[in-house]
Design a protein around this motif. Structure first.
Motif, PDB file in Angstrom:
ATOM      1  N   ALA A  40      -0.852  -9.675  38.356  1.00 43.11           N
ATOM      2  CA  ALA A  40      -2.621  -9.792  38.138  1.00 43.11           C
ATOM      3  C   ALA A  40      -2.825 -11.055  39.818  1.00 43.11           C
ATOM      4  CB  ALA A  40      -2.961 -10.066  37.793  1.00 43.11           C
ATOM      5  N   LEU A  41      -3.641 -10.345  41.394  1.00 41.67           N
ATOM      6  CA  LEU A  41      -3.592 -10.689  41.737  1.00 41.67           C
ATOM      7  C   LEU A  41      -5.064 -10.920  41.626  1.00 41.67           C
ATOM      8  CD1 LEU A  41      -1.027  -9.148  44.402  1.00 41.67           C
ATOM      9  CD2 LEU A  41      -0.961 -11.168  44.024  1.00 41.67           C
ATOM     10  N   ALA A  42      -6.295 -10.469  41.035  1.00 45.34           N
ATOM     11  CA  ALA A  42      -7.027 -10.414  40.797  1.00 45.34           C
ATOM     12  C   ALA A  42      -7.351 -10.172  39.445  1.00 45.34           C
ATOM     13  CB  ALA A  42      -7.639  -9.191  42.193  1.00 45.34           C
ATOM     14  N   ASP A  43      -8.919  -9.404  38.977  1.00 43.23           N
ATOM     15  CA  ASP A  43      -9.310  -9.179  37.484  1.00 43.23           C
ATOM     16  C   ASP A  43      -8.333  -7.624  37.930  1.00 43.23           C
ATOM     17  OD1 ASP A  43      -9.624 -12.476  37.082  1.00 43.23           O
ATOM     18  OD2 ASP A  43     -11.991 -11.440  37.607  1.00 43.23           O
ATOM     19  N   VAL A  44      -8.901  -7.808  36.668  1.00 46.24           N
ATOM     20  CA  VAL A  44      -7.486  -6.039  37.099  1.00 46.24           C
ATOM     21  C   VAL A  44      -8.742  -5.459  35.505  1.00 46.24           C
ATOM     22  CG1 VAL A  44      -5.602  -4.937  36.287  1.00 46.24           C
ATOM     23  CG2 VAL A  44      -5.466  -6.453  37.702  1.00 46.24           C
ATOM     24  N   THR A  45      -8.622  -4.470  35.638  1.00 45.62           N
ATOM     25  CA  THR A  45      -8.910  -3.567  34.504  1.00 45.62           C
ATOM     26  C   THR A  45      -7.926  -2.257  34.702  1.00 45.62           C
ATOM     27  OG1 THR A  45     -11.749  -3.642  35.441  1.00 45.62           O
ATOM     28  CG2 THR A  45     -11.257  -0.921  34.289  1.00 45.62           C
ATOM     29  N   LEU A  46      -7.799  -1.891  33.243  1.00 47.75           N
ATOM     30  CA  LEU A  46      -6.554  -1.419  33.185  1.00 47.75           C
ATOM     31  C   LEU A  46      -6.983   0.386  31.875  1.00 47.75           C
ATOM     32  CD1 LEU A  46      -4.011  -3.374  31.390  1.00 47.75           C
ATOM     33  CD2 LEU A  46      -4.220  -2.420  33.797  1.00 47.75           C
ATOM     34  N   GLN A  47      -6.959   1.088  32.877  1.00 42.89           N
ATOM     35  CA  GLN A  47      -7.253   2.006  32.464  1.00 42.89           C
ATOM     36  C   GLN A  47      -6.061   3.110  31.559  1.00 42.89           C
ATOM     37  OE1 GLN A  47      -8.728   4.828  35.673  1.00 42.89           O
ATOM     38  NE2 GLN A  47      -8.599   6.781  34.481  1.00 42.89           N
ATOM     39  N   PRO A  48      -6.626   3.749  29.613  1.00 40.81           N
ATOM     40  CA  PRO A  48      -5.611   4.480  29.376  1.00 40.81           C
ATOM     41  C   PRO A  48      -4.590   5.761  30.040  1.00 40.81           C
ATOM     42  CG  PRO A  48      -8.010   4.772  28.302  1.00 40.81           C
ATOM     43  CD  PRO A  48      -7.970   4.288  29.601  1.00 40.81           C
ATOM     44  N   GLU A  49      -3.372   5.994  30.590  1.00 38.59           N
ATOM     45  CA  GLU A  49      -3.408   6.777  30.755  1.00 38.59           C
ATOM     46  C   GLU A  49      -3.890   8.227  30.266  1.00 38.59           C
ATOM     47  OE1 GLU A  49       0.773   7.740  31.932  1.00 38.59           O
ATOM     48  OE2 GLU A  49       1.008   6.102  31.886  1.00 38.59           O
ATOM     49  N   ARG A  50      -3.499   8.726  28.779  1.00 41.41           N
ATOM     50  CA  ARG A  50      -4.185   9.748  27.933  1.00 41.41           C
ATOM     51  C   ARG A  50      -4.354   8.855  27.220  1.00 41.41           C
ATOM     52  NH1 ARG A  50      -3.042  14.948  30.043  1.00 41.41           N
ATOM     53  NH2 ARG A  50      -2.128  14.988  31.553  1.00 41.41           N
ATOM     54  N   LEU A  51      -5.065   9.852  26.089  1.00 35.97           N
ATOM     55  CA  LEU A  51      -4.726   9.155  24.839  1.00 35.97           C
ATOM     56  C   LEU A  51      -4.230  10.176  23.997  1.00 35.97           C
ATOM     57  CD1 LEU A  51      -9.425   9.498  24.471  1.00 35.97           C
ATOM     58  CD2 LEU A  51      -7.932   7.641  24.128  1.00 35.97           C
ATOM     59  N   LEU A  52      -3.609   9.367  22.854  1.00 35.16           N
ATOM     60  CA  LEU A  52      -2.598  10.117  22.804  1.00 35.16           C
ATOM     61  C   LEU A  52      -3.192  10.392  21.291  1.00 35.16           C
ATOM     62  CD1 LEU A  52       0.267   6.892  23.376  1.00 35.16           C
ATOM     63  CD2 LEU A  52      -0.292   9.372  24.698  1.00 35.16           C
ATOM     64  N   ALA A  53      -2.627  11.245  20.561  1.00 36.48           N
ATOM     65  CA  ALA A  53      -2.589  12.057  19.192  1.00 36.48           C
ATOM     66  C   ALA A  53      -2.396  10.553  17.827  1.00 36.48           C
ATOM     67  CB  ALA A  53      -1.406  13.835  19.370  1.00 36.48           C
ATOM     68  N   PRO A  54      -3.088  10.820  17.332  1.00 36.80           N
ATOM     69  CA  PRO A  54      -2.970   9.628  16.417  1.00 36.80           C
ATOM     70  C   PRO A  54      -1.570   9.702  15.601  1.00 36.80           C
ATOM     71  CG  PRO A  54      -4.545  11.262  15.281  1.00 36.80           C
ATOM     72  CD  PRO A  54      -4.310  10.947  16.989  1.00 36.80           C
ATOM     73  N   CYS A  55      -0.997   8.748  15.223  1.00 31.47           N
ATOM     74  CA  CYS A  55       0.274   8.419  14.475  1.00 31.47           C
ATOM     75  C   CYS A  55       0.280   7.606  13.652  1.00 31.47           C
ATOM     76  CB  CYS A  55       1.104   8.797  14.676  1.00 31.47           C
ATOM     77  SG  CYS A  55       1.381   6.752  16.209  1.00 31.47           S
ATOM     78  N   SER A  56       0.965   7.102  12.971  1.00 32.17           N
ATOM     79  CA  SER A  56       1.478   6.294  11.432  1.00 32.17           C
ATOM     80  C   SER A  56       2.070   4.697  12.382  1.00 32.17           C
ATOM     81  CB  SER A  56       2.535   6.002  10.614  1.00 32.17           C
ATOM     82  OG  SER A  56       2.466   7.698  10.161  1.00 32.17           O
ATOM     83  N   PRO A  57       1.071   4.016  12.330  1.00 34.21           N
ATOM     84  CA  PRO A  57       1.301   2.704  12.723  1.00 34.21           C
ATOM     85  C   PRO A  57       2.989   2.165  12.803  1.00 34.21           C
ATOM     86  CG  PRO A  57      -0.031   1.877  10.753  1.00 34.21           C
ATOM     87  CD  PRO A  57       0.186   3.469  11.304  1.00 34.21           C
ATOM     88  N   PRO A  58       3.321   1.462  13.990  1.00 35.17           N
ATOM     89  CA  PRO A  58       4.671   1.619  13.417  1.00 35.17           C
ATOM     90  C   PRO A  58       4.753   0.043  12.307  1.00 35.17           C
ATOM     91  CG  PRO A  58       4.272   0.150  15.690  1.00 35.17           C
ATOM     92  CD  PRO A  58       2.737   1.434  14.671  1.00 35.17           C
TER      93      PRO A  58
END
Ligand code: FES
Length: 333
Positions: free
Chosen positions: A80-98
């Motif tokens: 980072a060079l500043a405070d950053v906000t990360l946006q989700p690319e796409r909402l993904l379908a649910p799946c089992s947790p790894p």
């Protein structure tokens, strides 16, 4: 000096020190970001920067200048060079947790000369494993080091398939897998990764694979077979010669399972008798699709193919928002 990194989905925040990668900073705060190679090649850690700025020590090969300009970043390399906000690319379908399981080998067999098909049964505690077609799993060596492979079949309950390219003297694909028999057990961790099918991105599908990059695309296509509302599918599979097309007949037979399915094998070192396309797979797709502005594009295989396809396709009107890539790197030792 530390910068504040805000994630919008799932909502979370963490601090990143100057020069610290976003991935390292997230992990230090106990936040899991999807990643794989950690050296800027595979693209699994791609995030979108909604606000703020990031920079790289060396610009990563897994990110195109167009993606950079559109606000994407690779979390394993970006700081980072500043405070950053990360946006989700796409909402993904649910799946089992790894999760880690001790799986049982159901079948291990050669697919052509250089590829092994491995079918694993998961233990009852895995329940009905749900994964997104296109995701991968880690298979572990006896010393605990992981090797990553995409699932090669659609989710069907408790079993998972893999296509393993045999690397001469490779510790896993040669020595470990060569000694496996039905009934043996193997430590696995799955499902992993953000590369997957995006059913909401309903457009004609252009799929490109090299080698065992076919595996995640097979998983995606099996999840779409025999469905009435599957968009047209064009699958380009690149290999060196005929022996590398390890599922050629099966893939050709998929035409019966789709309303509109085109399969184009492309060989870079074809023998004289080869009647099909020659050259590189991305070149063949470019020749056939001068305009890619309406397609959803999935790329799986060698970093060179993924990188070049992405660059050339974007130049032909493909939209960054509709290009999904999984770059394979191989570990021989
Ligand atoms: Fe960042 Fe592979 S984990 S590019």
């Amino acid at each position: 000096m530390a910068y504040r990194i805000q994630m919008l989905e799932p909502a979370a925040a963490f601090d990143a020190e100057e020069g610290e990668t976003l991935l390292d900073a997230a992990e230090r705060a106990g936040i899991r970001l999807p990643h794989d190679c950690r050296f800027g090649t595979c693209g699994t850690c791609r995030v979108r920067i909604a606000t703020g700025r990031v920079a790289y020590e060396d610009f990563p090969p897994g990110l195109s200048p167009e993606e950079d300009a559109a606000g994407f970043a690779l979390a394993c390399q970006a700081h980072a060079l500043a405070d950053v906000t990360l946006q989700p690319e796409r909402l993904l379908a649910p799946c089992s947790p790894p999760q880690r399981y001790r799986a049982t080998v159901q079948a291990v067999q050669a697919l052509g000369e250089g590829v092994t098909h491995l079918r694993l049964d998961l233990p009852p505690e895995a329940g009905e494993l749900v994964y997104r077609p296109g995701q991968y799993g880690n298979l572990f060596l006896e010393d605990g080091s992981p090797r990553s492979f995409s699932m090669a079949s659609r989710p069907d309950g408790r079993g998972v398939d893999f296509h393993l390219r045999r690397i001469p003297e490779g510790r896993f694909t040669h020595h470990r897998v060569g000694g496996l028999r039905a009934g043996d057990t193997l430590e696995v961790e799955l499902p992993l990764g953000t590369f997957c099918h995006h059913p909401e991105d309903y457009r004609p599908l252009l799929l490109l694979a090299t080698g065992t990059g076919l595996a995640p695309l097979k998983s995606i296509l099996e999840s779409l077979m025999d469905s009435d509302d599957c968009p047209p599918v064009a699958l380009y599979w690149g290999a060196r010669d005929e022996r590398d097309l390890y599922l050629h007949q099966e893939v050709a037979g998929w035409a019966d399972r789709f309303d509109d399915f085109r399969y184009v094998p492309v060989l870079s070192r074809a023998g004289e008798g080869w009647q099909g396309r020659r050259g590189y797979v991305q070149q063949a797709a470019i020749e056939d699709f001068p305009d890619l502005s309406e397609h959803a594009i999935y790329l799986c295989g060698s970093p060179a193919m993924v990188e070049q396809s992405r660059r050339e396709f974007l130049a032909r009107g493909a939209s960054i928002d509709h290009v999904y890539a999984d770059s394979f790197t191989f570990q021989a030792s």
